[in-house]
Design a protein around this motif. Structure first.
Motif, PDB file in Angstrom:
ATOM      1  N   GLU A  45      33.471  68.870 -12.880  1.00 51.71           N
ATOM      2  CA  GLU A  45      34.177  69.417 -13.781  1.00 51.71           C
ATOM      3  C   GLU A  45      35.000  70.472 -13.136  1.00 51.71           C
ATOM      4  OE1 GLU A  45      33.817  69.485 -17.066  1.00 51.71           O
ATOM      5  OE2 GLU A  45      32.165  67.930 -16.841  1.00 51.71           O
ATOM      6  N   PRO A  46      36.192  71.197 -13.665  1.00 54.56           N
ATOM      7  CA  PRO A  46      36.935  72.276 -12.945  1.00 54.56           C
ATOM      8  C   PRO A  46      36.232  73.212 -12.184  1.00 54.56           C
ATOM      9  CG  PRO A  46      37.666  71.932 -15.208  1.00 54.56           C
ATOM     10  CD  PRO A  46      36.531  71.033 -15.134  1.00 54.56           C
ATOM     11  N   GLY A  47      36.541  73.605 -10.893  1.00 50.75           N
ATOM     12  CA  GLY A  47      35.874  74.509 -10.218  1.00 50.75           C
ATOM     13  C   GLY A  47      34.710  74.183  -9.464  1.00 50.75           C
ATOM     14  N   GLU A  48      33.975  72.778  -9.733  1.00 55.89           N
ATOM     15  CA  GLU A  48      33.156  72.367  -8.912  1.00 55.89           C
ATOM     16  C   GLU A  48      33.603  71.700  -7.765  1.00 55.89           C
ATOM     17  OE1 GLU A  48      29.563  70.937 -11.782  1.00 55.89           O
ATOM     18  OE2 GLU A  48      31.287  69.569 -11.770  1.00 55.89           O
ATOM     19  N   SER A  49      32.584  71.576  -6.558  1.00 51.65           N
ATOM     20  CA  SER A  49      33.034  70.815  -5.654  1.00 51.65           C
ATOM     21  C   SER A  49      32.342  69.531  -5.810  1.00 51.65           C
ATOM     22  CB  SER A  49      32.228  71.413  -4.194  1.00 51.65           C
ATOM     23  OG  SER A  49      30.901  71.256  -4.402  1.00 51.65           O
ATOM     24  N   ASP A  50      32.647  68.365  -5.141  1.00 53.75           N
ATOM     25  CA  ASP A  50      31.905  67.067  -5.153  1.00 53.75           C
ATOM     26  C   ASP A  50      30.403  67.189  -4.911  1.00 53.75           C
ATOM     27  OD1 ASP A  50      34.583  65.912  -5.434  1.00 53.75           O
ATOM     28  OD2 ASP A  50      34.340  64.521  -3.773  1.00 53.75           O
ATOM     29  N   ALA A  51      29.987  67.882  -4.186  1.00 56.18           N
ATOM     30  CA  ALA A  51      28.732  68.168  -3.885  1.00 56.18           C
ATOM     31  C   ALA A  51      27.882  68.765  -5.106  1.00 56.18           C
ATOM     32  CB  ALA A  51      28.277  68.795  -2.662  1.00 56.18           C
ATOM     33  N   GLN A  52      28.420  69.608  -5.623  1.00 58.99           N
ATOM     34  CA  GLN A  52      27.928  70.453  -6.772  1.00 58.99           C
ATOM     35  C   GLN A  52      27.992  69.644  -7.869  1.00 58.99           C
ATOM     36  OE1 GLN A  52      30.955  73.752  -6.662  1.00 58.99           O
ATOM     37  NE2 GLN A  52      29.412  75.235  -5.998  1.00 58.99           N
ATOM     38  N   ALA A  53      28.937  69.057  -8.113  1.00 56.32           N
ATOM     39  CA  ALA A  53      28.983  67.862  -9.427  1.00 56.32           C
ATOM     40  C   ALA A  53      27.880  66.813  -9.045  1.00 56.32           C
ATOM     41  CB  ALA A  53      30.581  67.371  -9.503  1.00 56.32           C
ATOM     42  N   LEU A  54      27.785  66.363  -8.296  1.00 58.93           N
ATOM     43  CA  LEU A  54      26.991  65.153  -7.785  1.00 58.93           C
ATOM     44  C   LEU A  54      25.495  65.648  -7.920  1.00 58.93           C
ATOM     45  CD1 LEU A  54      26.696  62.217  -7.480  1.00 58.93           C
ATOM     46  CD2 LEU A  54      27.090  62.692  -5.217  1.00 58.93           C
ATOM     47  N   ALA A  55      25.140  66.768  -7.505  1.00 56.09           N
ATOM     48  CA  ALA A  55      23.733  67.486  -7.850  1.00 56.09           C
ATOM     49  C   ALA A  55      23.478  67.533  -9.075  1.00 56.09           C
ATOM     50  CB  ALA A  55      23.664  68.758  -6.982  1.00 56.09           C
ATOM     51  N   ARG A  56      24.469  68.241  -9.793  1.00 59.08           N
ATOM     52  CA  ARG A  56      24.564  68.446 -11.334  1.00 59.08           C
ATOM     53  C   ARG A  56      24.111  67.135 -11.994  1.00 59.08           C
ATOM     54  NH1 ARG A  56      27.999  67.364 -15.104  1.00 59.08           N
ATOM     55  NH2 ARG A  56      29.699  67.946 -13.289  1.00 59.08           N
ATOM     56  N   GLU A  57      25.159  66.062 -11.627  1.00 62.13           N
ATOM     57  CA  GLU A  57      24.957  64.774 -12.482  1.00 62.13           C
ATOM     58  C   GLU A  57      23.657  64.151 -12.197  1.00 62.13           C
ATOM     59  OE1 GLU A  57      26.880  63.359 -14.899  1.00 62.13           O
ATOM     60  OE2 GLU A  57      28.419  64.671 -14.794  1.00 62.13           O
ATOM     61  N   VAL A  58      23.222  64.019 -11.107  1.00 64.84           N
ATOM     62  CA  VAL A  58      21.818  63.499 -10.744  1.00 64.84           C
ATOM     63  C   VAL A  58      20.752  64.006 -11.308  1.00 64.84           C
ATOM     64  CG1 VAL A  58      20.212  62.763  -8.795  1.00 64.84           C
ATOM     65  CG2 VAL A  58      22.695  62.561  -8.597  1.00 64.84           C
ATOM     66  N   ARG A  59      20.756  65.298 -11.509  1.00 63.46           N
ATOM     67  CA  ARG A  59      19.633  66.132 -11.925  1.00 63.46           C
ATOM     68  C   ARG A  59      19.772  65.935 -13.511  1.00 63.46           C
ATOM     69  NH1 ARG A  59      20.766  70.610 -10.137  1.00 63.46           N
ATOM     70  NH2 ARG A  59      22.360  71.243 -11.591  1.00 63.46           N
ATOM     71  N   GLU A  60      20.909  65.806 -13.948  1.00 60.90           N
ATOM     72  CA  GLU A  60      20.870  65.742 -15.741  1.00 60.90           C
ATOM     73  C   GLU A  60      20.597  64.314 -16.024  1.00 60.90           C
ATOM     74  OE1 GLU A  60      24.746  68.674 -16.527  1.00 60.90           O
ATOM     75  OE2 GLU A  60      25.015  66.814 -16.629  1.00 60.90           O
ATOM     76  N   GLU A  61      21.099  63.333 -15.209  1.00 55.67           N
ATOM     77  CA  GLU A  61      20.786  61.806 -15.357  1.00 55.67           C
ATOM     78  C   GLU A  61      19.334  61.392 -15.063  1.00 55.67           C
ATOM     79  OE1 GLU A  61      24.151  59.282 -14.024  1.00 55.67           O
ATOM     80  OE2 GLU A  61      25.277  60.347 -15.370  1.00 55.67           O
ATOM     81  N   THR A  62      18.638  61.970 -14.231  1.00 53.12           N
ATOM     82  CA  THR A  62      17.493  61.379 -13.414  1.00 53.12           C
ATOM     83  C   THR A  62      16.344  62.437 -13.480  1.00 53.12           C
ATOM     84  OG1 THR A  62      17.863  61.906 -11.039  1.00 53.12           O
ATOM     85  CG2 THR A  62      18.939  59.708 -12.062  1.00 53.12           C
ATOM     86  N   GLY A  63      16.609  63.627 -13.444  1.00 54.51           N
ATOM     87  CA  GLY A  63      15.633  64.791 -13.305  1.00 54.51           C
ATOM     88  C   GLY A  63      15.423  64.965 -11.795  1.00 54.51           C
ATOM     89  N   LEU A  64      16.014  64.107 -10.867  1.00 51.85           N
ATOM     90  CA  LEU A  64      15.833  64.495  -9.540  1.00 51.85           C
ATOM     91  C   LEU A  64      16.720  65.552  -8.928  1.00 51.85           C
ATOM     92  CD1 LEU A  64      15.203  60.708  -8.434  1.00 51.85           C
ATOM     93  CD2 LEU A  64      13.582  62.464  -8.811  1.00 51.85           C
ATOM     94  N   GLU A  65      16.248  66.375  -8.009  1.00 54.72           N
ATOM     95  CA  GLU A  65      17.072  67.189  -7.153  1.00 54.72           C
ATOM     96  C   GLU A  65      17.456  66.595  -5.770  1.00 54.72           C
ATOM     97  OE1 GLU A  65      18.025  70.250  -8.138  1.00 54.72           O
ATOM     98  OE2 GLU A  65      16.671  70.200  -9.937  1.00 54.72           O
ATOM     99  N   VAL A  66      18.756  66.640  -5.558  1.00 53.14           N
ATOM    100  CA  VAL A  66      19.029  65.955  -4.170  1.00 53.14           C
ATOM    101  C   VAL A  66      19.947  66.781  -3.239  1.00 53.14           C
ATOM    102  CG1 VAL A  66      19.215  63.646  -5.259  1.00 53.14           C
ATOM    103  CG2 VAL A  66      21.351  64.892  -5.373  1.00 53.14           C
ATOM    104  N   ALA A  67      19.948  66.394  -2.153  1.00 52.63           N
ATOM    105  CA  ALA A  67      20.939  67.028  -1.383  1.00 52.63           C
ATOM    106  C   ALA A  67      21.939  65.832  -0.776  1.00 52.63           C
ATOM    107  CB  ALA A  67      20.147  66.999   0.395  1.00 52.63           C
ATOM    108  N   VAL A  68      23.225  66.524  -1.159  1.00 56.74           N
ATOM    109  CA  VAL A  68      24.480  65.514  -0.708  1.00 56.74           C
ATOM    110  C   VAL A  68      24.717  65.407   0.474  1.00 56.74           C
ATOM    111  CG1 VAL A  68      26.552  64.993  -1.763  1.00 56.74           C
ATOM    112  CG2 VAL A  68      24.996  66.104  -3.201  1.00 56.74           C
ATOM    113  N   GLY A  69      24.843  64.255   1.204  1.00 55.66           N
ATOM    114  CA  GLY A  69      25.240  63.792   2.381  1.00 55.66           C
ATOM    115  C   GLY A  69      26.639  63.325   2.531  1.00 55.66           C
ATOM    116  N   ALA A  70      26.904  62.384   3.454  1.00 56.05           N
ATOM    117  CA  ALA A  70      27.993  61.799   3.908  1.00 56.05           C
ATOM    118  C   ALA A  70      28.727  61.067   2.839  1.00 56.05           C
ATOM    119  CB  ALA A  70      27.819  60.977   4.978  1.00 56.05           C
ATOM    120  N   LEU A  71      29.918  60.985   2.725  1.00 55.79           N
ATOM    121  CA  LEU A  71      30.804  59.984   1.900  1.00 55.79           C
ATOM    122  C   LEU A  71      30.649  58.791   2.300  1.00 55.79           C
ATOM    123  CD1 LEU A  71      33.056  59.895  -0.389  1.00 55.79           C
ATOM    124  CD2 LEU A  71      34.688  60.114   1.568  1.00 55.79           C
TER     125      LEU A  71
END
Length: 142
Positions: A45-71
Motif C-alpha cells: 500500500e502507499p506509504g508502506e515499506s515491503d516489511a510493513q506490507a508483508l507483516a500486514r499481509e501475513v497477519r491478515e491471511e494467516t493470523g501469524l505475526e512474522v519478522a521479515v528477513g532477507a530478500l
C-alpha cells in the motif's frame, strides 16, 4: 507507468518455514489465483515499506505475526492491468495462531510430499514450484 509502458504493481510474498521445515501456504479466496495455493502476500500500500506490507499481509491471511528477513528473490507475474512485481522475503513466525483469513480460504504448513501433491494436481499458482526450486527454497520432507 514505466518507460516501457507497462504498469508494475509492487507486491510482496512471504517464505515462512516452521521448525520442521514445512512451508506456509494459503489457498487464494479471490482472483488472481482463486482456489490455488500460494505464498502469503499481496500488494504494498502507499506509504508502506515491503516489511510493513508483508507483516500486514501475513497477519491478515494467516493470523501469524512474522519478522521479515532477507530478500530471497523477485518475480514478475501477469496482472489484469499490468504486471505484479513480487519481492519474496524469508520470514520467521514470532506469534499468533494459524487460521485462514482475509484473502485466504485455507492456510497450511506443507511438507515436501504435500507440496509435490499440490504441484502434480495443478493446485499451486503458476510457476511457484519452479521458482522455489530455482531459489532452493522448497519445503523439507518434514
Amino acid at each position: 507507468m514505466t518507460e516501457d509502458g507497462i504498469r508494475r504493481i509492487r507486491c510482496v510474498g512471504a517464505l515462512v518455514s516452521d521448525t520442521r521445515g514445512r512451508l506456509l501456504l494459503v489457498r487464494r479466496a479471490h482472483d488472481p489465483g482463486r482456489g490455488q495455493w500460494s505464498l502469503p502476500g499481496g500488494k504494498v500500500e502507499p506509504g508502506e515499506s515491503d516489511a510493513q506490507a508483508l507483516a500486514r499481509e501475513v497477519r491478515e491471511e494467516t493470523g501469524l505475526e512474522v519478522a521479515v528477513g532477507a530478500l530471497i528473490g523477485t518475480v514478475e507475474r501477469d496482472a489484469p492491468n499490468g504486471v505484479f512485481r513480487i519481492a519474496d522475503y524469508a520470514c520467521v513466525v514470532t506469534g499468533g495462531d494459524l487460521r485462514a483469513g482475509d484473502d485466504a480460504d485455507e492456510a497450511l504448513w506443507a511438507d515436501l510430499a504435500t507440496f509435490d501433491t499440490l504441484d502434480r494436481s495443478n493446485e499451486l499458482v503458476a510457476h511457484l514450484a519452479d521458482t522455489l526450486r530455482e531459489w532452493d527454497a522448497m519445503p523439507s520432507s518434514g
